[in-house]
Design a protein around this motif. Sequence first.
Motif, PDB file in Angstrom:
ATOM      1  N   LEU A 257      43.494  43.556  39.087  1.00  0.00           N
ATOM      2  CA  LEU A 257      42.825  42.688  39.863  1.00  0.00           C
ATOM      3  C   LEU A 257      41.601  43.536  40.800  1.00  0.00           C
ATOM      4  O   LEU A 257      40.541  43.067  40.399  1.00  0.00           O
ATOM      5  CB  LEU A 257      43.354  41.570  40.522  1.00  0.00           C
ATOM      6  CG  LEU A 257      43.002  40.206  41.221  1.00  0.00           C
ATOM      7  CD1 LEU A 257      44.016  39.460  41.273  1.00  0.00           C
ATOM      8  CD2 LEU A 257      42.244  40.677  42.562  1.00  0.00           C
ATOM      9  N   ASP A 258      41.992  44.337  41.273  1.00  0.00           N
ATOM     10  CA  ASP A 258      40.807  44.934  42.463  1.00  0.00           C
ATOM     11  C   ASP A 258      39.993  45.669  41.415  1.00  0.00           C
ATOM     12  O   ASP A 258      38.770  45.554  41.719  1.00  0.00           O
ATOM     13  CB  ASP A 258      41.634  45.742  43.410  1.00  0.00           C
ATOM     14  CG  ASP A 258      42.542  45.150  44.451  1.00  0.00           C
ATOM     15  OD1 ASP A 258      42.527  43.993  44.556  1.00  0.00           O
ATOM     16  OD2 ASP A 258      43.071  45.815  45.560  1.00  0.00           O
TER      17      ASP A 258
ATOM     18  N   SER B 272      28.603  37.495  41.942  1.00  0.00           N
ATOM     19  CA  SER B 272      28.758  36.980  43.085  1.00  0.00           C
ATOM     20  C   SER B 272      30.383  36.449  43.126  1.00  0.00           C
ATOM     21  O   SER B 272      31.298  36.683  41.872  1.00  0.00           O
ATOM     22  CB  SER B 272      28.276  35.372  43.334  1.00  0.00           C
ATOM     23  OG  SER B 272      28.881  34.406  42.351  1.00  0.00           O
ATOM     24  N   ALA B 273      31.211  36.294  44.139  1.00  0.00           N
ATOM     25  CA  ALA B 273      32.664  36.101  44.136  1.00  0.00           C
ATOM     26  C   ALA B 273      32.918  34.783  43.312  1.00  0.00           C
ATOM     27  O   ALA B 273      34.006  34.962  42.623  1.00  0.00           O
ATOM     28  CB  ALA B 273      33.020  35.858  45.621  1.00  0.00           C
ATOM     29  N   GLU B 274      32.193  33.747  43.252  1.00  0.00           N
ATOM     30  CA  GLU B 274      32.455  32.510  42.612  1.00  0.00           C
ATOM     31  C   GLU B 274      32.111  32.877  40.960  1.00  0.00           C
ATOM     32  O   GLU B 274      32.953  32.545  40.090  1.00  0.00           O
ATOM     33  CB  GLU B 274      31.318  31.468  42.769  1.00  0.00           C
ATOM     34  CG  GLU B 274      31.352  30.867  44.227  1.00  0.00           C
ATOM     35  CD  GLU B 274      33.203  30.375  44.212  1.00  0.00           C
ATOM     36  OE1 GLU B 274      33.493  29.820  43.363  1.00  0.00           O
ATOM     37  OE2 GLU B 274      33.740  30.667  45.266  1.00  0.00           O
ATOM     38  N   GLN B 275      31.435  33.706  40.641  1.00  0.00           N
ATOM     39  CA  GLN B 275      31.068  34.215  39.004  1.00  0.00           C
ATOM     40  C   GLN B 275      32.285  35.000  38.601  1.00  0.00           C
ATOM     41  O   GLN B 275      32.836  34.906  37.633  1.00  0.00           O
ATOM     42  CB  GLN B 275      29.717  35.066  38.917  1.00  0.00           C
ATOM     43  CG  GLN B 275      28.559  34.289  39.021  1.00  0.00           C
ATOM     44  CD  GLN B 275      27.314  35.246  39.192  1.00  0.00           C
ATOM     45  OE1 GLN B 275      27.314  36.263  39.897  1.00  0.00           O
ATOM     46  NE2 GLN B 275      26.332  34.941  38.149  1.00  0.00           N
ATOM     47  N   ILE B 276      32.914  35.948  39.545  1.00  0.00           N
ATOM     48  CA  ILE B 276      33.966  36.665  39.259  1.00  0.00           C
ATOM     49  C   ILE B 276      35.059  35.811  39.220  1.00  0.00           C
ATOM     50  O   ILE B 276      36.137  35.956  38.044  1.00  0.00           O
ATOM     51  CB  ILE B 276      34.067  37.816  40.361  1.00  0.00           C
ATOM     52  CG1 ILE B 276      33.030  38.802  40.349  1.00  0.00           C
ATOM     53  CG2 ILE B 276      35.623  38.448  40.033  1.00  0.00           C
ATOM     54  CD1 ILE B 276      33.023  39.644  41.183  1.00  0.00           C
TER      55      ILE B 276
ATOM     56  N   SER C 248      45.092  30.391  44.323  1.00  0.00           N
ATOM     57  CA  SER C 248      44.930  30.759  46.148  1.00  0.00           C
ATOM     58  C   SER C 248      45.043  32.268  46.198  1.00  0.00           C
ATOM     59  O   SER C 248      44.297  32.945  46.826  1.00  0.00           O
ATOM     60  CB  SER C 248      45.625  29.914  47.124  1.00  0.00           C
ATOM     61  OG  SER C 248      47.158  30.381  46.820  1.00  0.00           O
ATOM     62  N   TYR C 249      45.896  33.028  45.376  1.00  0.00           N
ATOM     63  CA  TYR C 249      46.326  34.511  45.823  1.00  0.00           C
ATOM     64  C   TYR C 249      44.858  35.346  45.118  1.00  0.00           C
ATOM     65  O   TYR C 249      44.183  35.939  45.793  1.00  0.00           O
ATOM     66  CB  TYR C 249      47.199  34.709  45.181  1.00  0.00           C
ATOM     67  CG  TYR C 249      47.446  36.443  45.135  1.00  0.00           C
ATOM     68  CD1 TYR C 249      48.049  36.922  46.291  1.00  0.00           C
ATOM     69  CD2 TYR C 249      47.066  37.345  44.081  1.00  0.00           C
ATOM     70  CE1 TYR C 249      48.310  38.278  46.441  1.00  0.00           C
ATOM     71  CE2 TYR C 249      46.978  38.710  44.343  1.00  0.00           C
ATOM     72  CZ  TYR C 249      47.739  39.145  45.200  1.00  0.00           C
ATOM     73  OH  TYR C 249      47.919  40.606  45.509  1.00  0.00           O
TER      74      TYR C 249
ATOM     75  N   ARG D  65      41.890  37.101  47.239  1.00  0.00           N
ATOM     76  CA  ARG D  65      41.651  38.677  46.927  1.00  0.00           C
ATOM     77  C   ARG D  65      40.382  38.880  46.509  1.00  0.00           C
ATOM     78  O   ARG D  65      39.604  39.773  46.986  1.00  0.00           O
ATOM     79  CB  ARG D  65      42.685  39.113  46.079  1.00  0.00           C
ATOM     80  CG  ARG D  65      42.583  40.604  45.862  1.00  0.00           C
ATOM     81  CD  ARG D  65      43.051  41.282  47.132  1.00  0.00           C
ATOM     82  NE  ARG D  65      42.903  42.590  46.971  1.00  0.00           N
ATOM     83  CZ  ARG D  65      42.589  43.504  47.877  1.00  0.00           C
ATOM     84  NH1 ARG D  65      42.566  42.898  49.141  1.00  0.00           N
ATOM     85  NH2 ARG D  65      42.372  44.868  47.818  1.00  0.00           N
ATOM     86  N   VAL D  66      39.666  38.037  45.525  1.00  0.00           N
ATOM     87  CA  VAL D  66      38.267  38.164  45.275  1.00  0.00           C
ATOM     88  C   VAL D  66      37.493  38.075  46.511  1.00  0.00           C
ATOM     89  O   VAL D  66      36.559  38.844  46.631  1.00  0.00           O
ATOM     90  CB  VAL D  66      38.083  36.953  44.193  1.00  0.00           C
ATOM     91  CG1 VAL D  66      36.385  37.000  44.002  1.00  0.00           C
ATOM     92  CG2 VAL D  66      38.709  37.360  42.886  1.00  0.00           C
ATOM     93  N   ARG D  67      37.549  37.016  47.417  1.00  0.00           N
ATOM     94  CA  ARG D  67      36.748  36.975  48.710  1.00  0.00           C
ATOM     95  C   ARG D  67      36.928  38.085  49.482  1.00  0.00           C
ATOM     96  O   ARG D  67      36.145  38.567  50.118  1.00  0.00           O
ATOM     97  CB  ARG D  67      37.178  35.525  49.369  1.00  0.00           C
ATOM     98  CG  ARG D  67      36.681  34.348  48.368  1.00  0.00           C
ATOM     99  CD  ARG D  67      36.180  33.396  49.304  1.00  0.00           C
ATOM    100  NE  ARG D  67      35.509  32.386  48.861  1.00  0.00           N
ATOM    101  CZ  ARG D  67      35.968  31.336  48.091  1.00  0.00           C
ATOM    102  NH1 ARG D  67      37.192  30.806  48.728  1.00  0.00           N
ATOM    103  NH2 ARG D  67      35.273  30.271  47.505  1.00  0.00           N
ATOM    104  N   GLN D  68      38.150  38.598  49.678  1.00  0.00           N
ATOM    105  CA  GLN D  68      38.340  39.639  50.538  1.00  0.00           C
ATOM    106  C   GLN D  68      37.708  40.977  50.070  1.00  0.00           C
ATOM    107  O   GLN D  68      36.846  41.537  50.994  1.00  0.00           O
ATOM    108  CB  GLN D  68      39.732  39.945  50.692  1.00  0.00           C
ATOM    109  CG  GLN D  68      40.503  39.184  51.404  1.00  0.00           C
ATOM    110  CD  GLN D  68      42.271  39.607  51.251  1.00  0.00           C
ATOM    111  OE1 GLN D  68      42.526  40.613  50.270  1.00  0.00           O
ATOM    112  NE2 GLN D  68      42.932  38.824  51.968  1.00  0.00           N
ATOM    113  N   LEU D  69      37.634  41.287  48.683  1.00  0.00           N
ATOM    114  CA  LEU D  69      37.086  42.445  48.231  1.00  0.00           C
ATOM    115  C   LEU D  69      35.411  42.219  48.142  1.00  0.00           C
ATOM    116  O   LEU D  69      34.903  42.997  48.301  1.00  0.00           O
ATOM    117  CB  LEU D  69      37.364  42.633  46.917  1.00  0.00           C
ATOM    118  CG  LEU D  69      38.832  43.251  46.676  1.00  0.00           C
ATOM    119  CD1 LEU D  69      39.472  43.112  45.086  1.00  0.00           C
ATOM    120  CD2 LEU D  69      39.038  44.612  47.255  1.00  0.00           C
TER     121      LEU D  69
END
Length: 82
Positions: free
Chosen positions: A27-28, A40-44, A66-67, A71-75
């Motif tokens: 994932l990371d 962007s985070a939304e695209q990902i 949610s997980y 995680r996408v938002r954190q990164l």
Amino acid sequence: MAKEFDPEDPMELVGIAVPDSDSDRVLDGIVQEYLFMGWSAEQILFLFKSPHYGTTHQIYERKGESYVRDRVRQLADRWAAG
């Protein structure tokens, strides 16, 4: 400029499943690659939600929305901070 699909394109991104791999590291790595390309985070997050993207959607199904979203938002936040 849109690029025509070429099934022989060596630069086409292709995901493959690796048995017994660490899904958090996968994932990371995927998120970081797309952040590097300017997504962007939304695209990902769309890549994870859509069943048309096997590897990412499999992680989404295992870990939950949610997980993956968190995680996408954190990164993405870490990436934006430099």
